[in-house]
Design a protein around this motif. Structure first.
Motif, PDB file in Angstrom:
ATOM      1  N   PRO A   1       3.872  -5.108  70.598  1.00  0.00           N
ATOM      2  CA  PRO A   1       2.618  -5.701  71.088  1.00  0.00           C
ATOM      3  C   PRO A   1       2.470  -7.144  70.623  1.00  0.00           C
ATOM      4  O   PRO A   1       2.838  -7.483  69.490  1.00  0.00           O
ATOM      5  CB  PRO A   1       1.546  -4.802  70.463  1.00  0.00           C
ATOM      6  CG  PRO A   1       2.194  -4.231  69.248  1.00  0.00           C
ATOM      7  CD  PRO A   1       3.655  -4.066  69.598  1.00  0.00           C
TER       8      PRO A   1
ATOM      9  N   GLU B   1      -0.697  -2.358  67.394  1.00  0.00           N
ATOM     10  CA  GLU B   1      -1.471  -2.328  68.631  1.00  0.00           C
ATOM     11  C   GLU B   1      -2.961  -2.429  68.323  1.00  0.00           C
ATOM     12  O   GLU B   1      -3.427  -2.026  67.249  1.00  0.00           O
ATOM     13  CB  GLU B   1      -1.195  -1.033  69.387  1.00  0.00           C
ATOM     14  CG  GLU B   1       0.249  -0.863  69.806  1.00  0.00           C
ATOM     15  CD  GLU B   1       0.549   0.528  70.316  1.00  0.00           C
ATOM     16  OE1 GLU B   1       1.328   0.653  71.273  1.00  0.00           O
ATOM     17  OE2 GLU B   1      -0.007   1.506  69.752  1.00  0.00           O
TER      18      GLU B   1
ATOM     19  N   GLY C   1      -0.467  -8.178  76.160  1.00  0.00           N
ATOM     20  CA  GLY C   1       0.720  -7.420  76.509  1.00  0.00           C
ATOM     21  C   GLY C   1       1.706  -7.214  75.376  1.00  0.00           C
ATOM     22  O   GLY C   1       1.357  -7.212  74.197  1.00  0.00           O
ATOM     23  N   ALA C   2       2.971  -7.061  75.752  1.00  0.00           N
ATOM     24  CA  ALA C   2       4.031  -6.779  74.790  1.00  0.00           C
ATOM     25  C   ALA C   2       5.276  -7.568  75.165  1.00  0.00           C
ATOM     26  O   ALA C   2       5.367  -8.144  76.249  1.00  0.00           O
ATOM     27  CB  ALA C   2       4.330  -5.279  74.761  1.00  0.00           C
TER      28      ALA C   2
ATOM     29  N   ALA D   1      -2.215  -0.377  82.997  1.00  0.00           N
ATOM     30  CA  ALA D   1      -2.740  -1.637  82.473  1.00  0.00           C
ATOM     31  C   ALA D   1      -3.825  -2.203  83.390  1.00  0.00           C
ATOM     32  O   ALA D   1      -4.847  -2.725  82.912  1.00  0.00           O
ATOM     33  CB  ALA D   1      -1.608  -2.647  82.307  1.00  0.00           C
TER      34      ALA D   1
ATOM     35  N   TYR E   1       1.327   5.215  77.251  1.00  0.00           N
ATOM     36  CA  TYR E   1       2.014   5.038  78.532  1.00  0.00           C
ATOM     37  C   TYR E   1       1.865   3.605  79.044  1.00  0.00           C
ATOM     38  O   TYR E   1       0.900   3.240  79.703  1.00  0.00           O
ATOM     39  CB  TYR E   1       1.532   6.043  79.585  1.00  0.00           C
ATOM     40  CG  TYR E   1       1.524   7.463  79.082  1.00  0.00           C
ATOM     41  CD1 TYR E   1       2.681   8.052  78.592  1.00  0.00           C
ATOM     42  CD2 TYR E   1       0.333   8.204  79.052  1.00  0.00           C
ATOM     43  CE1 TYR E   1       2.672   9.337  78.105  1.00  0.00           C
ATOM     44  CE2 TYR E   1       0.315   9.499  78.570  1.00  0.00           C
ATOM     45  CZ  TYR E   1       1.493  10.063  78.088  1.00  0.00           C
ATOM     46  OH  TYR E   1       1.477  11.337  77.597  1.00  0.00           O
ATOM     47  N   LYS E   2       2.841   2.800  78.703  1.00  0.00           N
ATOM     48  CA  LYS E   2       2.817   1.378  79.059  1.00  0.00           C
ATOM     49  C   LYS E   2       3.327   1.219  80.486  1.00  0.00           C
ATOM     50  O   LYS E   2       4.521   1.050  80.728  1.00  0.00           O
ATOM     51  CB  LYS E   2       3.657   0.570  78.073  1.00  0.00           C
ATOM     52  CG  LYS E   2       3.393   0.868  76.600  1.00  0.00           C
ATOM     53  CD  LYS E   2       1.935   0.712  76.197  1.00  0.00           C
ATOM     54  CE  LYS E   2       1.758   0.905  74.699  1.00  0.00           C
ATOM     55  NZ  LYS E   2       0.342   0.885  74.286  1.00  0.00           N
ATOM     56  N   GLN E   3       2.396   1.295  81.421  1.00  0.00           N
ATOM     57  CA  GLN E   3       2.710   1.210  82.841  1.00  0.00           C
ATOM     58  C   GLN E   3       1.818   0.159  83.497  1.00  0.00           C
ATOM     59  O   GLN E   3       0.666  -0.046  83.085  1.00  0.00           O
ATOM     60  CB  GLN E   3       2.498   2.564  83.528  1.00  0.00           C
ATOM     61  CG  GLN E   3       3.381   3.683  82.992  1.00  0.00           C
ATOM     62  CD  GLN E   3       4.838   3.481  83.357  1.00  0.00           C
ATOM     63  OE1 GLN E   3       5.171   3.266  84.518  1.00  0.00           O
ATOM     64  NE2 GLN E   3       5.707   3.549  82.365  1.00  0.00           N
TER      65      GLN E   3
ATOM     66  N   ASP F   1      -0.872  -3.145  77.598  1.00  0.00           N
ATOM     67  CA  ASP F   1       0.206  -2.764  76.676  1.00  0.00           C
ATOM     68  C   ASP F   1      -0.048  -3.190  75.240  1.00  0.00           C
ATOM     69  O   ASP F   1       0.616  -2.704  74.324  1.00  0.00           O
ATOM     70  CB  ASP F   1       1.537  -3.374  77.140  1.00  0.00           C
ATOM     71  CG  ASP F   1       2.078  -2.710  78.397  1.00  0.00           C
ATOM     72  OD1 ASP F   1       1.384  -1.816  78.934  1.00  0.00           O
ATOM     73  OD2 ASP F   1       3.179  -3.085  78.840  1.00  0.00           O
TER      74      ASP F   1
END
Length: 514
Positions: A448, A465, A318-319, A496, A490-492, A484
């Protein structure tokens, strides 16, 4: 105090009590004390196993203790625990009344074995979705071990105490009068700090684990969905995470998760964990990956010293919130510099704050904060705000908000104890300006979590990333990635999850072709 729906729910829970409990209240003549009395009377009226004593004499008034029958000590709430803390109240009632906690047996034994004097004070706010974990962890320890004392304090109710200790972020935990922790902590994390030999014992145990077919690194939506898809293939699956749930645990309102009209991050994470645990998945929590290498198997070294081995690995780390990286930011984190307006905002009631960032997150934070702080200054680096038009319209309609664009924040200033302002440069004129304020909320995007991959054969983009192909495969054989942490746009949450499922299918396809 409690509406009919809550009374019905609470009465059902109180039916699970196995032994009598006492509510011992220490009250004064304040309005909040009257509210607390009403709440406690409502609770006592719902079960014949609950009695109420209004003759408490604690120095913090109003407050109340939940104690076993015949005892006078237990978990103390210097708060009216509704909102996000209502669940904490219910659990404290049930655990004190003998209902068993849903905690691993070895964790319970570790709590009972703690030897020493542990006096916890947990400062929280009722709007903080990070606070219940800490409240419930310290409450459980106090209920299971008589050498542990826990007091839960609502920062908004005890503002003078919060100001005296310069507490500007919740949850903040003190032990024996000294700072113990800031931010979300689970009971396992607390025990690691209290039991100094725990980390070495855990590392030795992890080193003995047999290799996995698929090991997922990361416990957010991508990691959870990858674990489920892998386990459904009937292969040996493990998931190792620094914190199960990841960044979603810090997300309050979720309104774009298809088929679920509205939910909250911690609720979604609880559902994810329950789903993962319904399969044969080895979950290893509170362990941070430090490096990855490829030999006969893929090896993931953990910060605690252990090494896990697997035929295939899925990186789903993730981030995290992007930081300003300016002087004063780290020094005043938790002392005026904050990243969660929902959690820490109530501590700045009537004060002057700044929000850094003009995207949706920044503008939403400014709108939220404007409802109770004295004044909000939103600072955006670009020459215009990037938030949705409807959010900008709302923002500009607020009388206590100032927007400064084309400005670069260069320093957070303070008096060594807490924030007292920030410096920004006008990018058009190169002139520096100083704003006097008490809080800075940073909302400038994500980074990230790929530090553990630097120096490995996993190729990263210029933004750090992980580069992946259409199957989630990275540049290292047998290593996949999702969510992410990757180059996928598009980090959704929902994206994910799909990427995690795809990476698991890609990993399975890789395994059957070896």
């Amino acid at each position: 105090m409690l509406d009919d729906t809550l009374k019905t729910q609470l009465q059902t829970y109180l039916g699970m009590l196995r032994q009598p409990i006492r509510l011992i209240a220490s009250l004064d003549e304040s309005e909040k004390a009257a509210e607390m009395r009403e709440l406690l009377q409502d609770i006592a009226a719902l079960s014949d196993k609950v009695s109420l004593d209004l003759a408490g004499s604690d120095a913090r008034k109003p407050s109340f203790v939940i104690a076993r029958e015949g005892e006078t000590s237990g978990v103390r709430f210097a708060a009216i625990p509704l909102g996000h803390e209502f669940t904490s109240l219910v659990l404290a009632l049930l655990w004190t009344g003998g209902h068993p906690p849903k905690v691993e047996a070895d964790v319970i034994e570790q709590i009972k074995a703690l030897d020493g004097d542990f006096r916890f004070e947990v400062y929280m706010s009722l709007s903080c979705h990070n606070c219940p974990d800490v409240v419930q962890a310290t409450a459980l320890m106090a209920i299971l071990n008589p050498k542990v004392q826990t007091t839960v304090i609502d920062g908004a109710l005890y503002q003078d105490e919060v100001n005296g200790r310069n507490i500007m972020a919740v949850p903040t935990t003190y032990m024996n009068g000294e700072p113990f922790g800031s931010g979300r902590m689970t009971v396992e994390e607390m025990l690691t700090k209290l039991d100094t030999g725990a980390e070495a014992r855990e590392a030795a145990k992890l080193d003995q684990k047999a290799p996995y077919d698929v090991l997922i690194v990361g416990g957010g939506p991508a990691g959870a969905s990858a674990a489920i898809y892998a386990a459904r293939k009937g292969i040996r699956t493990g998931i190792v995470a620094e914190r199960f749930g990841g960044q979603v645990m810090d997300t309050l309102g979720i309104e774009n998760f298809i088929s679920v009209k509205e939910t909250e991050g911690p609720k979604l994470v609880a559902a994810l964990e329950e789903h993962v645990r319904s399969y044969d998945v080895d979950i290893i929590n509170l362990q941070r990956a430090e490096s990855i290498t490829r030999g006969e198997l893929v090896e993931v070294k953990l910060a605690g010293g252990a090494t896990l081995k697997s035929k295939a690995v899925i990186a789903a780390t993730g981030a995290r919130w992007r930081e300003l990286n300016v002087p004063g930011e780290k020094e005043y984190r938790g002392k005026g510099v904050a990243y969660c307006p929902h959690c820490d905002g109530p501590l700045f009631k009537g004060k002057r704050v700044a929000v850094i960032g003009g995207g949706n997150s920044g503008v939403e934070a400014a709108i939220d904060l404007a409802g109770f702080v004295g004044h909000v200054t939103l600072i955006e680096y670009d020459t215009k705000l990037r938030a949705d038009a409807v959010l900008q319209n709302k923002l500009f309609s607020l009388p206590n908000v100032t927007v400064i664009i084309n400005a670069q924040t260069t320093e957070v200033t303070g008096d060594s104890q807490k924030v007292n302002g920030l410096v920004y440069k006008d990018r058009a004129t190169s002139v520096d300006h100083h704003l006097e304020l008490e809080g800075v909320f940073v909302q400038i995007g994500l980074l990230p979590n790929t530090d553990w991959l630097k120096g490995s054969d996993v190729e990263l983009s210029k933004f750090g990333e992980i580069k992946v192909d259409a199957h989630g495969q990275t540049s290292m054989a047998g290593v996949f990635a999702a969510g992410d942490v990757t180059t996928v746009p598009y980090k959704q949450i929902i994206i994910a999850m799909g990427e995690g499922s795809k990476a698991a299918l890609g990993a399975f396809d890789y395994l059957i072709r070896q």
